[in-house]
Design an enzyme around this catalytic site. Structure first.
Site, PDB file in Angstrom:
ATOM      1  N   HIS A 234     -10.870 -40.438  -1.095  1.00 32.54           N
ATOM      2  CA  HIS A 234     -11.809 -39.323  -1.118  1.00 32.54           C
ATOM      3  C   HIS A 234     -11.211 -38.201  -1.955  1.00 32.54           C
ATOM      4  CE1 HIS A 234     -15.093 -36.953   0.802  1.00 32.54           C
ATOM      5  NE2 HIS A 234     -14.257 -35.950   0.618  1.00 32.54           N
TER       6      HIS A 234
ATOM      7  N   SER B 152     -18.259 -34.350  -2.161  1.00 35.39           N
ATOM      8  CA  SER B 152     -17.974 -34.166  -0.742  1.00 35.39           C
ATOM      9  C   SER B 152     -18.961 -33.174  -0.125  1.00 35.39           C
ATOM     10  CB  SER B 152     -16.526 -33.713  -0.563  1.00 35.39           C
ATOM     11  OG  SER B 152     -16.126 -33.780   0.780  1.00 35.39           O
TER      12      SER B 152
ATOM     13  N   ASP C 183     -13.169 -44.717   1.498  1.00 36.02           N
ATOM     14  CA  ASP C 183     -13.441 -43.360   1.970  1.00 36.02           C
ATOM     15  C   ASP C 183     -14.055 -43.403   3.364  1.00 36.02           C
ATOM     16  OD1 ASP C 183     -14.080 -40.705   2.284  1.00 36.02           O
ATOM     17  OD2 ASP C 183     -15.630 -40.680   0.736  1.00 36.02           O
TER      18      ASP C 183
END
Length: 809
Positions: free
Chosen positions: A770, A470, A740
């Site tokens: 995610h 991320s 995601d």
């Protein structure tokens, strides 16, 4: 006679045994029912879109006719109405999905990687239709039974009908994106005003239906119980937060004390929507840091792999020299991080499955920072393992605002065991107190320190891999770009899991999925990005301030105080905030500047290109002090040349594939763009006549619409970096999630690298959310996805012509 608690082999069992058998039988029945349901859903998913739609419409019409004939009762009327709605939405949705599916392949990285936001949106809509088809069949088969739970089935049907209606709206938004964007582009490319209009319209859509009974319907079934528990914890935490119990002082047991949210999905969904829309980044920072509570972190460590070394280190803020890759006899000064907060130590965590040479040295022990009762897991061993050839430098995720290496320690320990490689995870400073470029400076400083002091970490650093998820994936790319700008060693490869490469609030097909994503709602994503960009607004409504409570107000006021101080102290920040090509006066920078400016600042503080035809500039890094390693005095200053991004407008950077290379996409776009999107007609013209999506009842969403110019900086949004910068990246391996909201970030970044001839791989896992790395121990699917990340790291650590490093025995 048999004594109490005993039972003969042929005798009747005692009552406790009977209860256990009944409970076991119930559990077995539930497992069998789940298997049957999963098999039925799989068969439905295998249908083509038209067959699925026709089956759903036929069942809806049959159920509608049945309940219409059951008299004037309210329940029968609602059931008839909901099936009429299912029929209407399915018939309206099918052609729109077909059009998207017909051109979705044009946006894939390659034929072997069929993934992009358009495909994901079609898949999600099909999932919703599959659930409705399964429920419709169940109703048709059991509607005459005396055991038919009318209220329960009606509530589920109404919830999924609301979800299908909103998905139809998202499909029309996706068509508008397809008609507006340039060929091959996945991100909305209108002017800033048009972009804000699109986002403002989009965020008014109703979202609560996705957070109640339909929560996580698009994900693998094994994920849904976790998401339900998470949603109950979130809304309970929101209540405590409003009662001045915010922050990490909240106990783990207090997260699940609101039973009304557990038994009422509709109420939970509405509260979930209110929280995501109205509470600020400090709330999300506190909630995401719940895993840092000692009780929860201890439980996580008890369930994780046991390693020999887990030490938190504090790197002193001292400048040091690094050799240049072009000429190792010359060095460049690596200054300590100084943006916004001044020089300060950088915290890092060393994790190693084996105790290796150097890891118990006095020099390293002098850097250890106490963590209380679990300071380190360093066990004495009679014999040390030799230094590894490899080293992993890890940057954790958390939206740039939350979490530390402790939150990600469980899967990092698994990596250390499976790869047999020391891992250094960086605890960079978090926004909003420490906005960009503080985290980048700290991560780059720690990376360079690790290369220079690899012997202390139990490694020879012959091969170095950057890994992150991320926000950490974003930092992997930007640290590598910064290393190239400094002229020091670039890592041998990057493994980025579901990275964020575009930090502007720009719509894309996959980001439309944030409307229903419980882990990454669009408003929360925008608040995190705004905090990282230093763009927190000071205009907070009275209701928001009341929702924060006393602790929240103290946190906010403190953050604003730091913000005011950093705006006054960091004069170079003005160069980022210039909307045009104007520059801050040279004399506004103090002559006796204690620390040299960052590369990213120098990149944006160059005079305009006299030709005015390109946004790429030649940057002279005159602040990089290059010293000959043989010199003892008299520093000689050299100049390096690098290209980077100058002051930009939305149209300055073309990060798409060239239109002339995509005639097929041109033709597809012409078919889907019968009329341009203009501000006079408004975004509502996206919907066909007679269709109106459901609007949120929670009031206006408190989220930033306009992006900060800092977000265009390539050291913040690497997708916007010019080709000359991307050419410096090492081999990149991206592991993304099909569902995601950040999927398009990965696809477009991989496409850019592929178009430049750079080595890049993209693997997309199905049906996972995610952040799956933090859920690696949850189910088989997350374990397989985590293993894929380990496999990608192995590819980086494997030099050409050698074998993959094996896990320790």
């Amino acid at each position: 006679m048999e004594s109490a608690g005993e039972a003969g082999p042929a005798g009747a069992p005692w009552a406790p045994a009977s209860k256990n058998e009944k409970e076991g039988s119930k559990r077995q029945s539930r497992r069998e029912w789940r298997k049957v349901k999963a098999k039925a859903l799989q068969l439905i998913h295998n249908m083509d879109l038209r067959t699925m739609t026709q089956s759903l419409v036929t069942l809806a019409e049959d159920n509608m006719a049945f309940f219409s004939s059951q008299g004037p009762g309210e329940t029968a009327r609602r059931l008839s109405s909901v099936f009429a709605g299912v029929r209407e939405q399915a018939l309206g949705l099918e052609p729109a999905l077909g059009r998207l599916l017909g051109v979705a392949h044009l946006f894939d990285l390659d034929a072997e990687t069929p993934a992009n936001g358009y495909r994901s949106l079609v898949h999600t809509a099909r999932c919703c239709m599959a659930h409705l088809l399964h429920k419709s069949r169940y109703v048709a088969s059991n509607r005459r039974s005396i055991f038919f739970r009318t209220s329960h089935n009606l509530a589920e049907l109404e919830a999924y009908l609301a979800a299908l209606t909103q998905l139809r709206a998202l499909t029309y938004y996706a068509q508008r994106l397809l008609a507006t964007n340039r060929p091959g582009g996945l991100f909305f490319e209108g002017d800033e005003g048009l972009t804000s209009d699109f986002l403002r319209e989009y965020v008014t859509l109703h979202k609560g239906c996705f957070y109640g009974r339909c929560l996580g319907f698009q994900f693998t079934p094994a994920i849904r119980p976790f998401l339900q528990t998470l949603s109950i914890g979130l809304v309970s935490f929101g209540e405590h937060y409003k009662r001045n119990e915010s922050g990490l002082s909240v106990t783990a047991s207090s997260l699940f004390t609101s039973g009304r949210f557990a038994i009422d999905p509709e109420l939970r969904g509405a509260e979930f929507e209110r929280i995501t829309q109205n509470l600020d980044v400090h709330f999300w920072k506190a909630f995401w840091n719940i895993t840092e509570i000692e009780v929860l972190s201890s439980l996580a460590n008890m369930a994780s792999v046991t390693v020999r070394v887990s030490r938190l280190l504090s790197l002193p803020p001292e400048a040091f020299e690094m050799p240049l890759t072009t000429d190792p006899k010359l060095t460049v000064t690596i200054p300590p991080p100084s943006a916004h907060m001044g020089p300060a130590p950088v915290l890092v965590r060393l994790i190693s499955y084996d105790l290796r040479e150097g890891q118990d040295s006095e020099e390293l022990s002098s850097l250890v920072k106490s963590e209380g009762p679990r300071t380190l897991e360093l066990w004495p061993r009679p014999q040390q393992a030799p230094r590894s050839q490899y080293l992993i430098v890890h940057f954790h995720g958390g939206g740039f605002v939350a979490q530390t290496s402790k939150s990600h320690e469980p899967y990092l320990k698994t990596w250390a065991q499976e790869l047999g490689v020391p891992i250094l995870s960086i605890d960079y400073s978090l926004a909003p107190e420490a906005p960009f470029p503080r985290a980048l400076e700290e991560c780059f400083y720690a990376y360079c320190w690790a290369i220079k002091n690899c012997a202390l970490l139990g490694s020879t650093a012959e091969r170095v891999c950057l890994a992150g998820d991320s926000a950490g994936g974003n930092l992997c790319f930007t640290v590598s770009l910064r290393a190239a700008a400094y002229g020091v060693r670039v890592p041998d490869g990057i493994m980025a899991a579901y990275p964020a490469t575009m930090l502007q609030p720009s719509a894309s097909p996959s980001r439309l999925l944030s409307l229903m994503d419980p882990l990454l709602p669009l408003s929360v994503l925008s608040k995190c990005v705004s905090a990282y960009a230093g763009g927190e607004t000071e205009e907070d409504s009275t209701s928001d301030r009341k929702a924060l409570g006393m602790m929240g107000l103290v946190q906010r006021d403190t953050a604003l105080l730091f913000r005011d101080l950093r705006l006054g102290a960091s004069s170079w920040l003005n160069s980022f905030l210039e909307l045009s090509g104007r520059k801050s006066p040279r004399d506004s920078v103090p002559i006796a500047e204690s620390m040299r400016r960052s590369v990213s600042e120098a990149a944006l503080d160059q005079p305009d290109d006299p030709k005015g035809t390109d946004s790429l500039k030649n940057l002279t890094l005159h602040d990089l002090n290059l010293k000959s390693s043989s010199e003892t005095s008299g520093t000689s200053e050299l100049s390096l040349s690098a290209e980077t991004l100058g002051p930009s407008k939305p149209s300055d950077v073309n990060f798409l594939l060239r239109p002339e290379d995509t005639p097929e996409e041109d033709e597809a776009q012409d078919k889907l763009s019968p009329e341009p999107l203009d501000k006079g007609r408004g975004i509502c013209a996206t919907f066909p006549k007679g269709f109106r999506p459901r609007r949120s009842s929670q009031g206006p969403t408190q989220m930033p619409i306009y992006s900060s110019p800092i977000a265009k900086n390539p050291f913040m949004s690497p997708l916007l970096a010019p080709e000359s910068m991307l050419q410096t990246l090492p081999p990149v391996h991206i592991v993304a999630c099909a569902l995601d909201p950040m999927l398009d970030d990965s696809v477009m970044f991989a496409r850019r690298l592929r178009s430049l001839g750079k080595p890049v791989t993209l693997r997309v896992v199905e049906d996972l959310p995610h952040g799956f790395l933090s859920l690696a121990a949850l189910c088989r699917e997350t374990r397989q996805a985590a293993a894929l990340c380990v496999e990608r790291i192995r590819l980086v650590l494997t030099p050409p012509g050698t074998t993959v490093p094996a896990a320790p025995v």
